[in-house]
Design a protein around this motif. Structure first.
Motif, short mmCIF file in Angstrom:
data_model
loop_
_atom_site.label_atom_id
_atom_site.label_comp_id
_atom_site.label_asym_id
_atom_site.label_seq_id
_atom_site.Cartn_x
_atom_site.Cartn_y
_atom_site.Cartn_z
N ILE A 1 0.84 -1.21 0.00
CA ILE A 1 0.00 0.00 0.00
C ILE A 1 0.88 1.25 0.00
O ILE A 1 0.57 2.24 -0.67
CB ILE A 1 -0.98 -0.03 1.20
CG1 ILE A 1 -2.10 -1.03 0.93
CG2 ILE A 1 -1.57 1.35 1.49
CD1 ILE A 1 -2.98 -1.33 2.10
N GLU A 2 1.98 1.18 0.73
CA GLU A 2 2.88 2.35 0.79
C GLU A 2 3.44 2.70 -0.58
O GLU A 2 3.73 3.85 -0.87
CB GLU A 2 4.02 2.08 1.77
CG GLU A 2 3.62 2.38 3.20
CD GLU A 2 4.77 2.32 4.17
OE1 GLU A 2 5.92 2.26 3.72
OE2 GLU A 2 4.51 2.31 5.37
N LYS A 3 3.59 1.68 -1.41
CA LYS A 3 4.21 1.92 -2.72
C LYS A 3 3.21 2.33 -3.81
O LYS A 3 3.62 2.69 -4.90
CB LYS A 3 4.95 0.65 -3.16
CG LYS A 3 6.26 0.45 -2.42
CD LYS A 3 6.93 -0.82 -2.87
CE LYS A 3 8.12 -1.13 -1.99
NZ LYS A 3 8.52 -2.52 -2.08
N ILE A 4 1.94 2.22 -3.50
CA ILE A 4 0.94 2.53 -4.54
C ILE A 4 1.05 4.00 -4.95
O ILE A 4 1.17 4.89 -4.10
CB ILE A 4 -0.49 2.22 -4.04
CG1 ILE A 4 -0.66 0.73 -3.81
CG2 ILE A 4 -1.53 2.69 -5.05
CD1 ILE A 4 -2.01 0.36 -3.22
N LEU B 1 -3.00 -2.58 9.29
CA LEU B 1 -3.36 -1.44 8.45
C LEU B 1 -3.65 -0.20 9.30
O LEU B 1 -3.36 0.93 8.90
CB LEU B 1 -4.59 -1.78 7.59
CG LEU B 1 -4.36 -2.84 6.51
CD1 LEU B 1 -5.67 -3.26 5.87
CD2 LEU B 1 -3.42 -2.31 5.44
N SER C 1 -0.36 1.29 10.30
CA SER C 1 0.22 1.95 9.13
C SER C 1 -0.49 3.29 8.87
O SER C 1 0.16 4.31 8.62
CB SER C 1 0.07 1.01 7.93
OG SER C 1 0.26 1.71 6.74
N PHE D 1 -4.83 11.51 -2.66
CA PHE D 1 -4.66 10.09 -2.94
C PHE D 1 -3.97 9.40 -1.76
O PHE D 1 -4.36 8.31 -1.35
CB PHE D 1 -3.83 9.92 -4.22
CG PHE D 1 -3.57 8.48 -4.54
CD1 PHE D 1 -4.51 7.73 -5.23
CD2 PHE D 1 -2.39 7.87 -4.15
CE1 PHE D 1 -4.27 6.39 -5.51
CE2 PHE D 1 -2.14 6.54 -4.43
CZ PHE D 1 -3.08 5.80 -5.12
N GLU D 2 -2.95 10.09 -1.23
CA GLU D 2 -2.19 9.53 -0.10
C GLU D 2 -3.12 9.21 1.07
O GLU D 2 -3.02 8.15 1.68
CB GLU D 2 -1.13 10.53 0.38
CG GLU D 2 0.08 10.63 -0.51
CD GLU D 2 1.02 9.44 -0.37
OE1 GLU D 2 1.55 9.23 0.72
OE2 GLU D 2 1.21 8.71 -1.36
N LYS E 1 -5.38 6.22 0.24
CA LYS E 1 -4.70 4.93 0.08
C LYS E 1 -4.39 4.29 1.43
O LYS E 1 -4.27 3.07 1.53
CB LYS E 1 -3.45 5.09 -0.80
CG LYS E 1 -2.16 5.36 -0.08
CD LYS E 1 -0.98 5.27 -1.02
CE LYS E 1 0.31 5.48 -0.26
NZ LYS E 1 1.48 5.52 -1.12
N TYR E 2 -4.26 5.12 2.45
CA TYR E 2 -4.06 4.55 3.79
C TYR E 2 -5.39 4.31 4.50
O TYR E 2 -5.56 3.34 5.21
CB TYR E 2 -3.20 5.49 4.66
CG TYR E 2 -1.74 5.46 4.29
CD1 TYR E 2 -0.93 4.40 4.69
CD2 TYR E 2 -1.17 6.48 3.55
CE1 TYR E 2 0.41 4.36 4.36
CE2 TYR E 2 0.17 6.45 3.21
CZ TYR E 2 0.96 5.39 3.62
OH TYR E 2 2.29 5.34 3.28
N PRO F 1 -8.22 1.14 2.80
CA PRO F 1 -7.99 -0.29 3.12
C PRO F 1 -8.23 -0.59 4.60
O PRO F 1 -8.84 -1.60 4.95
CB PRO F 1 -6.51 -0.50 2.77
CG PRO F 1 -6.18 0.58 1.82
CD PRO F 1 -7.03 1.74 2.18
#
Lengths: 94, 643
Positions: free
Chosen positions: A27-30, B39, B42, B478-479, B482-483, B486
């Motif tokens: 996910i970090e690399k997306i 997740l 993160s 987006f950042e 994206k975290y 999920p």
């Protein structure tokens, strides 16, 4: 086989932990570009180009070289101009 | 002759079946649970390190702090739900030797007592509970089952203004126990009962708790395990509000239900066509405790951390009395140590000890607002005996729920204050003797009462954004998604698996909506106020509901104003962050739906066919649950809200 049944659960949890770690790192690399062209529903017209990690790395290197005295003012300006005006080619060149 | 009550029409309602255990679902839950934690870490790592808005640092920190606290709650819930371990069911107990080591004493059939705790409920309501208790089945005729009404209202005929509970008890042929004071409230009432009875196992029922015939048959078998201290059965409220068609509610509000006006009739018909199939108001007060008993408490069997909730529980006398005696001995020991350190001589020590013995009582259940959970913690922490407990899966008795918001809030406020009081005075995290799992489970219950700290931030954040136009994150970019996505998706999936088979919509709504009275409870406990046991007023007053929902109305009002203001800015192309407006508006829809449940509950009235008299009766019974069950900890709402 029955004698080894006790291993299944620890294996399951090890796989679970490994999968969780992989997922977090993935996910970090997306990047947005992974999903194709980005269009905003709020901004009309051409979208500013998203800065990629490769771009950042290049700019950082440029700054580091400048700080270290490897390149002078004029070279830095030239490189930056080059970067800003030919962004797309820049990435390929690098 | 049985008196008619509002709940008579619900007599035929059947309890829910226990959710069958499924090991594959449990494994899938565990898999998703680990993903959620990974997740979540993160996401929060990114939030703390990279997402704080430098233009609104304090706002950003408050929100991320709220998210972190909420995540902590999620982790504890995952630990709580980790596995299921329903103990093996055994047949009912016959002889004393089956439940304890007699150590040479002669064996005899076990003695069972059933206590019906009462204060000022309608005596005819208590009669229902007595009759059902008398109908309890038991396969062994020589086992002595005694039923006692524990009347803390002293309604033995001495006060002509009061109903006579003693006569009802005599008419029904059951025991009647009273005391001359109300010290310790329900815990004190039980202490008095234990002093006057001799059952080896005793069941606690409230005035409105009506056991099903197999209540004892299905539960006493657990005591064949000599370490089993108590068994809690689910409290099933069989009188929760029924769903109503939205069209009926609208017609009632618009007063066109029985109108003969042609226009009104036409409107009603259209209304019925459009909204007739949409059902609302089912369990409007979120009283259905299934999530709490069938999931939260039942899964604590895995950690031996299921706690007692009062009504519907069965106890081993030996366990509860051993705890009381130990407490008493500790007091004596502390006194002696203190006097020795003060260099008092043996004569003085003996005198003081004797005085203490006369003054102090042996108290089985802790005299505390949350005596149930407090006593449970102490029993679980008993290192010498290592007492065990069980949350029984099946419903074995039925109870009545609160029917108006004021009573509901007062009842839950007491639960909150009691649990928070334990958190500040005797925190289970620090108590010696508890296992790690038990500590986490008890702390999870108490932690759920801290939820308003982060709920308030979640509710106010969109409002702050709408009027300051500053985002609590750098950008909804987006950042961010994206975290966030999920984590949120897997978290929802995990909770869905954890609560499989149970409707959680109401719980989710009350999770948000309960913030105000919980904040008041927290303030009250922090200020050191003693938890009061005021009896809930009998009359149904809707005016009293307004203070409970005023904060909800203010937040909803500000939110709507903010949305309108921002929409205008977007329309005029002057909004600095339209994406922020979109994200916050979406967030607000959820907030408004959740907050509105309490407003709906405040203005809900029973259907018109229910006369005033019945409503009064309904309220009278509330006194039972409020007074005689003051300390029911981890109320369904509070616990399910932690989810």
């Amino acid at each position: 086989m029955k004698n080894y049944k006790f291993i299944l659960k620890p294996l399951f949890f090890i796989f679970n932990l490994l999968f969780a770690t992989w997922l977090v790192l993935r996910i970090e690399k997306i990047q947005p570009s992974d999903f194709g062209e980005y269009k905003s529903i709020f901004y009309k017209g051409v979208m500013p180009k998203m800065v990629t990690k490769a771009d950042k790395k290049y700019l950082k290197e440029l700054c580091a070289e400048y700080k270290a005295g490897k390149i002078d003012d004029s070279k830095l300006e030239e490189q930056l101009d080059d970067f800003l005006t030919h962004e797309e080619d820049k990435v390929k060149k690098r | 002759m049985k008196k008619d009550f509002y709940f008579n029409k619900y007599e035929d309602r059947k309890p829910y079946p226990a959710i069958p255990d499924n090991k594959y679902r449990t494994l899938l839950f565990q898999f998703c649970g680990i993903l959620t934690v990974a997740l979540g870490i993160s996401y929060l790592n990114w939030r703390w390190r990279h997402s704080l808005n430098p233009d609104a640092v304090i706002f950003s920190i408050f929100l991320v702090l709220a998210e972190t606290l909420s995540f902590l709650s999620t982790v504890m819930i995952i630990i709580n739900f980790w596995s299921n371990k329903d103990p093996e069911k055994k047949g009912p107990v016959h002889y004393l030797s089956e439940i304890e080591d007699l150590q040479g004493r002669p064996d005899r059939p076990v003695r069972l007592d059933v206590f019906i705790a009462s204060y000022n409920e309608d005596v005819e309501l208590v009669r229902y509970s007595i009759i059902d208790a008398k109908n309890l089945n038991y396969p062994y005729k020589d086992v002595d089952i005694k039923i006692y009404v524990l009347d803390d209202g002293r309604r033995d005929g001495r006060d002509p203004k009061k109903e006579n509970m003693k006569i009802v008890a005599e008419e029904e042929g059951v025991g009647y126990l009273i005391r001359e004071h109300n010290e310790g409230y329900k815990a004190g009432n039980l202490k008095n009962a234990l002093e006057h009875t001799n059952g080896d196992i005793f069941a606690i029922l409230d005035a409105d708790t009506r056991p099903f015939p197999d209540f004892l048959v299905n539960t006493t078998g657990y005591f064949k395990n000599p370490k089993m201290a108590w068994v809690q059965t689910p409290q099933w409220f069989y009188d929760t509000t029924e769903p109503e068609a939205l069209s009926d509610v609208l017609n009632k509000k618009l007063k066109i239900k029985d109108s003969k006006n042609l226009f009104a009739t036409g409107f009603a018909a259209i209304n019925k066509f459009l909204f007739g199939k949409i059902k609302i108001n089912e369990d409007l007060f979120g009283n259905d405790p299934r999530l709490f008993y069938d999931v939260i408490l039942r899964k604590r069997n895995f950690y031996n951390a299921a706690f007692c909730c009062g009504a519907g529980s069965i106890h081993r006398r030996e366990a509860i009395m051993s705890l009381a005696v130990k407490d008493f001995a500790h007091k004596l020991k502390d006194l002696k140590t203190q006097m020795l350190s003060n260099k008092k001589n043996q004569q003085e020590i003996a005198k003081e000890t004797s005085a203490l013995m006369k003054k102090e009582d042996i108290i089985p259940f802790k005299f505390h607002a949350s005596e149930d959970i407090y006593t449970s913690i102490m029993l679980h922490a008993d290192k010498e005996n290592r007492w065990q407990s069980v949350q029984h899966a099946g419903v074995e008795c039925r109870m009545l729920s609160t029917q108006d918001l004021d009573s509901w809030v007062k009842q839950h406020q007491r639960y909150a204050e009691g649990s928070l009081d334990i958190a500040f005075k005797d925190n289970p995290i620090l108590i010696k003797g508890l296992s790690l799992g038990q500590r986490i489970c008890y702390f999870s219950t108490i932690w759920s009462y801290f939820a308003p700290l982060w709920i308030l931030i979640f509710l106010l954040s969109p409002v702050v954004f709408f009027f300051s136009l500053e985002l609590p994150v750098k950008a909804y970019s987006f950042e961010f998604f994206k975290y966030f996505l999920p984590f949120q998706i897997i978290n929802t999936l995990t909770m869905l698996l954890g609560c499989w088979g149970i409707e959680t919509k109401r719980g989710d709504q009350y999770y948000i909506s309960s913030f105000w009275f919980m904040i008041l409870s927290m303030i009250s406990v922090i200020r050191g106020k003693k938890v009061k046991f005021n009896v809930t007023p009998k009359g149904k007053s809707f005016a009293k509901n307004t203070p409970h929902i005023l904060p909800h109305m203010i937040i909803i009002g500000l939110t709507i104003l903010g949305i309108i203001y921002n929409a205008i800015l977007v329309y005029l192309n002057k909004h600095p962050t339209p994406s922020g407006f979109a994200a916050n508006s979406f967030w607000c829809i959820f907030n408004i739906i959740s907050l509105s449940i309490m407003i709906r509950a405040a203005y809900w009235k029973p259907q018109e066919e229910e006369g005033e008299e019945e409503v009064a009766a309904a309220n009278t019974q509330q006194v039972t649950s409020v007074f005689s069950e003051p300390g029911t900890p981890g109320s369904p709402i509070a616990e399910s809200i932690a989810k």
